[in-house]
Enzyme design. Structure first.
Site, PDB file in Angstrom:
ATOM      1  N   ASN A  71      12.292 -57.948  12.290  1.00  0.00           N
ATOM      2  CA  ASN A  71      11.670 -59.055  11.877  1.00  0.00           C
ATOM      3  C   ASN A  71      11.887 -60.640  12.356  1.00  0.00           C
ATOM      4  OD1 ASN A  71      10.292 -57.109  10.598  1.00  0.00           O
ATOM      5  ND2 ASN A  71      10.795 -57.838   8.569  1.00  0.00           N
ATOM      6  N   THR A 122     -24.407 -90.217  31.434  1.00  0.00           N
ATOM      7  CA  THR A 122     -24.445 -90.144  30.007  1.00  0.00           C
ATOM      8  C   THR A 122     -25.828 -89.161  30.065  1.00  0.00           C
ATOM      9  OG1 THR A 122     -25.816 -91.945  29.501  1.00  0.00           O
ATOM     10  CG2 THR A 122     -23.421 -92.066  29.437  1.00  0.00           C
ATOM     11  N   HIS A 123     -25.671 -88.333  28.990  1.00  0.00           N
ATOM     12  CA  HIS A 123     -26.671 -87.286  28.942  1.00  0.00           C
ATOM     13  C   HIS A 123     -27.206 -86.515  30.255  1.00  0.00           C
ATOM     14  CE1 HIS A 123     -27.615 -89.351  24.774  1.00  0.00           C
ATOM     15  NE2 HIS A 123     -26.960 -90.438  25.640  1.00  0.00           N
ATOM     16  N   SER A 177     -23.056 -63.705  48.508  1.00  0.00           N
ATOM     17  CA  SER A 177     -23.926 -62.862  47.723  1.00  0.00           C
ATOM     18  C   SER A 177     -24.108 -61.664  48.436  1.00  0.00           C
ATOM     19  CB  SER A 177     -25.187 -63.700  47.563  1.00  0.00           C
ATOM     20  OG  SER A 177     -26.451 -62.732  47.088  1.00  0.00           O
ATOM     21  N   LYS A 197     -26.210 -67.614  50.644  1.00  0.00           N
ATOM     22  CA  LYS A 197     -25.538 -68.134  49.399  1.00  0.00           C
ATOM     23  C   LYS A 197     -23.866 -68.472  49.816  1.00  0.00           C
ATOM     24  CE  LYS A 197     -26.805 -68.628  45.706  1.00  0.00           C
ATOM     25  NZ  LYS A 197     -27.130 -67.628  44.702  1.00  0.00           N
ATOM     26  N   ASN A 204     -21.453 -69.440  46.825  1.00  0.00           N
ATOM     27  CA  ASN A 204     -21.125 -69.691  45.226  1.00  0.00           C
ATOM     28  C   ASN A 204     -19.777 -70.077  44.819  1.00  0.00           C
ATOM     29  OD1 ASN A 204     -23.854 -68.378  45.103  1.00  0.00           O
ATOM     30  ND2 ASN A 204     -23.049 -66.303  44.942  1.00  0.00           N
ATOM     31  N   GLU A 247     -17.051 -71.122  38.157  1.00  0.00           N
ATOM     32  CA  GLU A 247     -17.765 -70.517  37.009  1.00  0.00           C
ATOM     33  C   GLU A 247     -16.818 -69.336  36.223  1.00  0.00           C
ATOM     34  OE1 GLU A 247     -21.700 -68.786  38.630  1.00  0.00           O
ATOM     35  OE2 GLU A 247     -20.335 -68.907  40.332  1.00  0.00           O
TER      36      GLU A 247
END
Ligand code: ARG
Length: 462
Positions: free
Chosen positions: A113, A158-159, A280, A286, A288, A293
């Site tokens: 322990n 922003t947003h 891809s 493509k 990627n 990600e």
């Protein structure tokens, strides 16, 4: 008659069920603690000899045996066995094969322990050192990017709506700050991890005259634990470590999201290097941003480890409980995930090309200078709320005509307020960023100063 050959088998009449053996074994993952476990055992053994608890020659035999085991594990010839359950008993069983009965003296005044608590603390301390180095490297990459793009203006959001122009360097330096807090969090966690638990025994302390401070010194700990029950039951340092890692991953994930957005045709702010992008299997055109990600995706898995650990510890009575064995896989995976994410993301950023011209061009679009126009009126004495309304009407007018504010006539401005003069046309994205000349603002002088200070931190602070 003893029918159970385990190191703890004395009071058992039967062998462990094979299913139970596999279920309770942790050797498949806690073998990663071998270096810490052996270092802890060597220090413990030397301490026992120093205290006269075992003989010097016995100590030497044990230490030589442990060193041989370490070498075997390192060159891959060591045979880990599930029947020995965990790293602690695998090492001890191997030691007995090597040096005979004297091996049995190693576990004097010790329990698995306090042993596992020690191993985990040593492991986390080393992990923190490695992570801080990687975080520093990441910061250096951000500083290089900021330095190279120190004059580039981009739309700040922003947003996720264009808000005000900012310097791209300012944007990168925002991430520098996040990582600076991450480093501070890991260092803070280090202080609480740097506590030596050996001597706590199973839970109550040990009966033999051991020297705990010697152990702490030998093993490089700043202090010794103050309560044996807490010492064997405490995994706060693992929780803190995984929490700090979760926050660091969250920061990486936010930057990852921006790289994903920025590399889309819609933004077209950056182009990833071929070496750090993927294609891809069906769409030949493509490219990627898989690395970004995956960093974003792996963040979820580290959060999962945090929740799982907190849930494991929740409601555990004092002191040690076997549940705590479940702390390891999540911890190890957190370390691996964070380290590899930092490393690969850093390379991807360092090789990414920024489309500076487009960034600058779109930085002027969508009425992003409206706040500057309102500030212009405020400087001439108009209450800001009123100025906001005036410029709101101007923007509305511009939208109706399909024109940016810079293409409106002075008469359009004056129709909204007589305070407008022709110097209103001096407002540009460059004057806009330069005007935000407060400490922490995006004005080029402020950003240059921030960059210099950040560079000093990285080069001077460890
Ligand atoms: N493998 C165990 C763990 O990781 C080591 C400690 C075992 N202690 C015990 N009393 N069974 O937690």
């Amino acid at each position: 008659m003893t029918r159970n050959a385990k190191l703890w088998g004395g009071r058992f009449d039967k062998c462990t069920d094979e299913l139970v053996e596999g279920f309770s074994a942790s050797i498949s993952f806690d073998r990663r603690l071998y270096r810490q476990d052996i270092a802890g055992s060597i220090a413990h053994c030397r301490m026992l000899a120093k205290q006269g608890i075992i003989g010097e020659d016995e100590s030497t035999q044990i230490v030589v045996g442990l060193e041989a085991i370490l070498a075997e594990i390192e060159d891959g010839t060591f045979d880990f066995k599930v029947e020995y359950e965990d790293i602690h008993m695998n090492v001890e069983a191997a030691l007995r094969e090597k040096v005979g009965a004297v091996a049995g003296k190693l576990h004097t005044a010790r329990s698995r322990n306090d042993q596992v608590a020690l191993d985990m603390r040593m492991y986390v301390k080393e992990a923190i050192d490695r992570i801080v180095v990687q975080l520093r490297t990441f910061q250096t990459t951000l500083l290089r990017l900021a330095h190279t793009h120190v004059d580039v203006v981009m739309p700040g959001y922003t947003h996720l709506q264009r808000a005000q122009p900012v310097l791209l360097a300012h944007h990168f330096l925002a991430y520098f700050e996040m990582l600076q807090r991450d480093i501070a969090r890991f260092r803070d966690c280090y202080r609480r991890t740097d506590v030596m638990p050996l001597g706590s025994g199973a839970l109550a302390g040990v009966t033999l005259p051991i020297d705990r401070s010697y152990l702490a010194r030998e093993l490089g700990f700043a202090e010794i634990s103050r309560n044996s029950m807490d010492a064997v039951a405490d995994r706060d340092f693992v929780v803190e470590f995984v929490a700090a890692s979760s926050i660091a991953m969250m920061h990486l994930s936010r930057l990852a999201e921006e790289v994903v957005l920025w590399s889309s045709a819609e933004f077209n702010f950056v182009e990833l290097d071929d070496a750090y992008a993927t294609g891809s299997s069906i769409m030949p055109q493509k490219k990627n941003p898989d690395v970004a990600e995956l960093v974003r995706g792996k963040t979820g898995r580290v959060y999962g480890h945090l929740i799982s650990l907190l849930t494991t510890l929740k409601s555990l009575p004092l002191a040690y409980n076997k549940d705590m064995q479940e702390d390891k896989e999540g911890l190890f995976d957190t370390i691996d995930t964070l380290l590899v994410s930092l490393e690969v993301f850093c390379c991807m950023l360092a090789t990414m090309k920024v489309n500076c011209r487009l960034m600058g061009k779109v930085a002027a679009e969508n009425y992003v200078l409206a706040t500057d126009v309102a500030d212009y009126l405020a400087r001439k004495g108009m209450p800001f709320r009123e100025a906001h309304a005036v410029v709101g009407r101007l923007v509305r007018h511009g939208i109706d005509l399909g024109k940016p504010l810079s293409d409106l006539a002075l008469s359009d401005y004056r129709a909204q307020s007589p305070l407008f003069d022709k110097d209103i046309f001096d407002i540009t994205i460059h004057s806009s960023v330069a005007a935000r000349d407060v400490p922490g603002g995006t004005a080029p002088d402020q950003v240059r100063a921030a960059l210099a200070e950040a560079t000093r931190i990285v080069s001077e602070e460890p």
